[in-house]
Enzyme design. Sequence first.
Site, PDB file in Angstrom:
ATOM      1  N   ARG A 245      -6.394  -2.799   0.231  1.00  0.00           N
ATOM      2  CA  ARG A 245      -6.969  -2.473   1.537  1.00  0.00           C
ATOM      3  C   ARG A 245      -6.219  -1.271   2.099  1.00  0.00           C
ATOM      4  NH1 ARG A 245     -11.605  -4.189   2.068  1.00  0.00           N
ATOM      5  NH2 ARG A 245     -11.480  -3.872   4.321  1.00  0.00           N
ATOM      6  N   ILE A 246      -6.947  -0.425   2.819  1.00  0.00           N
ATOM      7  CA  ILE A 246      -6.302   0.694   3.508  1.00  0.00           C
ATOM      8  C   ILE A 246      -5.719   0.156   4.810  1.00  0.00           C
ATOM      9  CG2 ILE A 246      -6.765   2.848   4.758  1.00  0.00           C
ATOM     10  CD1 ILE A 246      -8.872   3.429   2.559  1.00  0.00           C
TER      11      ILE A 246
ATOM     12  N   HIS B  79       2.245   2.798  -6.433  1.00  0.00           N
ATOM     13  CA  HIS B  79       0.991   3.420  -6.863  1.00  0.00           C
ATOM     14  C   HIS B  79       1.134   3.864  -8.319  1.00  0.00           C
ATOM     15  CE1 HIS B  79      -2.818   5.501  -6.496  1.00  0.00           C
ATOM     16  NE2 HIS B  79      -2.252   6.525  -7.109  1.00  0.00           N
TER      17      HIS B  79
HETATM   18  C1  GRF Z   1      -0.539  -1.953  -9.983  1.00  0.00           C
HETATM   19  O1  GRF Z   1      -0.818  -0.998 -10.976  1.00  0.00           O
HETATM   20  C2  GRF Z   1      -0.267  -1.276  -8.661  1.00  0.00           C
HETATM   21  O2  GRF Z   1       0.422  -0.065  -8.789  1.00  0.00           O
HETATM   22  C3  GRF Z   1      -1.668  -1.019  -8.194  1.00  0.00           C
HETATM   23  O3  GRF Z   1      -2.388  -2.177  -8.533  1.00  0.00           O
HETATM   24  C4  GRF Z   1      -1.756  -2.804  -9.649  1.00  0.00           C
HETATM   25  C5  GRF Z   1      -1.401  -4.186  -9.196  1.00  0.00           C
HETATM   26  O4  GRF Z   1      -0.867  -4.962 -10.185  1.00  0.00           O
HETATM   27  N1  GRF Z   1      -1.687  -0.630  -6.805  1.00  0.00           N
HETATM   28  P1  GRF Z   1      -0.288  -6.402  -9.822  1.00  0.00           P
HETATM   29  O5  GRF Z   1      -1.260  -7.101  -8.886  1.00  0.00           O
HETATM   30  O6  GRF Z   1       1.066  -6.235  -9.212  1.00  0.00           O
HETATM   31  O7  GRF Z   1      -0.226  -7.119 -11.148  1.00  0.00           O
END
Ligand code: GRF
Length: 214
Positions: free
Chosen positions: A92-93, A110
């Site tokens: 979510r933003i 990210h």
């Molecule tokens: C990860 O790659 C994170 O950087 C991205 O979504 C993915 C989430 O993975 N925003 P998890 O839910 O922690 O397994």
Amino acid sequence: MTLALGVLVSGSGTNLQAILDAIARGDLDAQVAVVVSNVAAAKGLDRARAAGVPAVVVDHKAEPTREAFDAKLVAVLREHGVSCVVLAGFMRIVTPVLLEAFPDRVVNIHPSLLPAFPGKDAQAQALRYGVRFAGCTVHLVDAGTDTGPVIDQAVVPVLPSDDVASLAARILAREHELLPAALQAIASGRVSVERTGEPGARARVRVAPAPSSP
Ligand code: GRF
């Protein structure tokens, strides 16, 4: 004082697990005070429950605006004494309602080397572009999407044989190291934010080196 984390998840929560494991190993001086998800079926909530951490659902579809949703999040996070919020696969933003409640204390992970490939499907963006190196970024969240000051980054190679799944897995393995380490830098007071005050200048994070072990 031990850092009280509020971890927001939408999916599998492997980054949450990496945080819980780092705490259990003694590598991260923090506690996860609460895990919150906008998705009732998120596996991250099961991981929280298995670790004895309160797991709370706040359904974004039940709120009329992003701000109203964030106000609910802030109430839950405050109720659990959270001092630092971690967006760990939270889809979510967020709005100023959350950011102003936890100034310079909302952290995101990210799966790209920002500022390259912000937003959704970062790994697919990297493959489409044809970069030779990809990676992940831990940063403080500001009002933009994946634009806030960088705390730390890690690099992985992109191989000619990669598809989105193989590249995402290689990046995710590095995320699991980078995020707990960045949180430990915050927990130990080594992360500060520099603002020059000049119009348009970016805030930057300075991370002091960890004291070397004897
Ligand atoms: C990860 O790659 C994170 O950087 C991205 O979504 C993915 C989430 O993975 N925003 P998890 O839910 O922690 O397994």
